[in-house]
Design a protein around this motif. Structure first.
Motif, short mmCIF file in Angstrom:
data_model
loop_
_atom_site.label_atom_id
_atom_site.label_comp_id
_atom_site.label_asym_id
_atom_site.label_seq_id
_atom_site.Cartn_x
_atom_site.Cartn_y
_atom_site.Cartn_z
N GLU A 23 38.48 52.72 18.81
CA GLU A 23 37.44 52.96 19.81
C GLU A 23 36.14 52.25 19.44
N GLU A 24 35.77 52.33 18.16
CA GLU A 24 34.53 51.70 17.70
C GLU A 24 34.62 50.18 17.82
N VAL A 25 35.74 49.60 17.37
CA VAL A 25 35.91 48.14 17.47
C VAL A 25 35.91 47.71 18.93
N SER A 26 36.54 48.48 19.79
CA SER A 26 36.55 48.15 21.22
C SER A 26 35.14 48.11 21.80
N LEU A 27 34.28 49.03 21.33
CA LEU A 27 32.92 49.12 21.86
C LEU A 27 31.98 48.07 21.28
N VAL A 28 32.02 47.88 19.94
CA VAL A 28 31.00 47.05 19.31
C VAL A 28 31.54 45.83 18.59
N GLY A 29 32.84 45.74 18.42
CA GLY A 29 33.42 44.58 17.76
C GLY A 29 33.71 44.83 16.29
N VAL A 30 34.44 43.90 15.71
CA VAL A 30 34.86 44.02 14.31
C VAL A 30 33.67 43.99 13.37
N GLY A 31 32.80 43.03 13.55
CA GLY A 31 31.68 42.83 12.62
C GLY A 31 30.66 43.94 12.61
N ARG A 32 30.51 44.67 13.71
CA ARG A 32 29.49 45.71 13.79
C ARG A 32 30.05 47.12 13.75
N ALA A 33 31.35 47.25 13.53
CA ALA A 33 31.96 48.59 13.47
C ALA A 33 31.35 49.38 12.31
N GLN A 66 48.13 47.46 12.78
CA GLN A 66 48.58 48.38 13.81
C GLN A 66 48.53 47.71 15.19
N THR A 67 47.47 46.96 15.43
CA THR A 67 47.32 46.24 16.70
C THR A 67 48.42 45.20 16.84
N PHE A 68 48.70 44.47 15.75
CA PHE A 68 49.76 43.46 15.76
C PHE A 68 51.11 44.13 16.02
N ASP A 69 51.38 45.24 15.34
CA ASP A 69 52.66 45.94 15.52
C ASP A 69 52.83 46.39 16.97
N PHE A 70 51.74 46.87 17.57
CA PHE A 70 51.78 47.28 18.97
C PHE A 70 52.13 46.09 19.86
N LEU A 96 49.84 36.68 26.95
CA LEU A 96 48.53 36.42 27.55
C LEU A 96 47.95 37.69 28.16
N ARG A 97 48.81 38.52 28.76
CA ARG A 97 48.35 39.80 29.32
C ARG A 97 47.78 40.68 28.20
N LEU A 98 48.48 40.74 27.08
CA LEU A 98 47.98 41.53 25.94
C LEU A 98 46.65 40.99 25.43
N LEU A 99 46.58 39.68 25.30
CA LEU A 99 45.38 39.05 24.74
C LEU A 99 44.16 39.20 25.65
N THR A 100 44.40 39.37 26.93
CA THR A 100 43.26 39.49 27.85
C THR A 100 42.94 40.93 28.24
N SER A 101 43.87 41.87 27.99
CA SER A 101 43.62 43.23 28.48
C SER A 101 43.51 44.30 27.41
N GLU A 102 43.97 44.05 26.22
CA GLU A 102 43.89 45.06 25.17
C GLU A 102 42.55 44.91 24.44
N PRO A 103 41.65 45.90 24.55
CA PRO A 103 40.29 45.76 24.02
C PRO A 103 40.21 45.48 22.52
N VAL A 104 41.03 46.13 21.71
CA VAL A 104 40.96 45.90 20.26
C VAL A 104 41.43 44.48 19.95
N PHE A 108 39.37 41.51 18.09
CA PHE A 108 39.86 40.79 16.92
C PHE A 108 39.85 39.29 17.16
N LEU A 109 40.15 38.87 18.37
CA LEU A 109 40.13 37.44 18.69
C LEU A 109 38.73 36.87 18.64
N ARG A 110 37.78 37.61 19.20
CA ARG A 110 36.40 37.12 19.26
C ARG A 110 35.69 37.21 17.93
N LEU A 111 35.93 38.26 17.19
CA LEU A 111 35.23 38.51 15.93
C LEU A 111 33.72 38.44 16.08
N ASP A 112 33.23 38.68 17.28
CA ASP A 112 31.80 38.80 17.58
C ASP A 112 30.95 37.61 17.15
#
Length: 195
Positions: A23-33, A66-70, A96-104, A108-112
């Motif tokens: 939830e935190e990574v979805s909201l603020v990103g990896v670097g600011r979690a 965990q995200t990769f396993d999902f 592509l659907r996963l990469l564009t719709s899964e917030p976490v 992880f792709l953007r890394l803020d």
């Protein structure tokens, strides 16, 4: 709102921490979690959080795994009974659907834009690419691909790199939100690479 203290089992606490981290990574990103926010949302103390995950990197790495396993579990649902070319199209569309719709995953792709976070995640990104390519290659082989292993692995890596790039950078060539357009693109440009 303050959450009640989580006195659950170790496994349940770890699951709560990972859920809060997602939830935190979805909201603020990896670097600011924030570990403080994650602990509070999971209902555990900072000391409990660090007993379960000894460092921020350990927590983020486990969340990435965990995200990769999902994602891999979702890709396993792509049908292989229609042949290798159709399986490649289906895998590209689902990826592509996963990469564009899964917030976490998107975070992880953007890394803020945090270059230090990018440097720290490079090994995990390379590992992700290798594992995802190998998984896709196994699925395409099971679907009937007859090309040599090295060629099949290279094509799978190309599919994954292309999907990742298209998820990150808009292009006038393809609207990645249009499932029909994505499927047509994959059938025209990517399916011919698999034999």
């Amino acid at each position: 709102m303050r959450r009640l203290r989580n006195n659950d089992s170790r496994t349940e606490q770890e699951a709560a921490i990972l859920k809060a981290a997602a939830e935190e990574v979805s909201l603020v990103g990896v670097g600011r979690a924030s570990m403080d926010v994650i602990a509070r949302q999971a209902g555990v103390s900072r000391s409990t959080l660090y007993r379960r995950f000894p460092s921020r990197d350990a927590l983020i790495t486990e969340l990435g795994r965990q995200t990769f396993d999902f994602a891999m579990a979702r890709l396993q649902t792509v049908g292989i009974e229609s042949g290798a070319k159709e399986a490649a199209v289906a895998a590209f569309c689902e990826g592509l659907r996963l990469l564009t719709s899964e917030p976490v995953m998107r975070r992880f792709l953007r890394l803020d834009g945090d270059l230090s976070a990018m440097a720290g995640m490079y090994d995990e990104a390379e590992e992700f690419l290798q594992s995802a390519s190998a998984g896709m290659a196994r699925a395409l082989r099971a679907a009937g691909a007859t090309m040599p292993d090295a060629d099949l692995l290279a094509v799978c890596e190309l599919h994954i790199r292309l999907a990742t790039s298209m998820a990150q950078v808009r292009t006038s060539v393809l609207d990645v939100r249009d499932d029909d357009a994505v499927r047509a693109y994959a059938q025209t440009h990517l399916a011919p690479l698999v034999w």
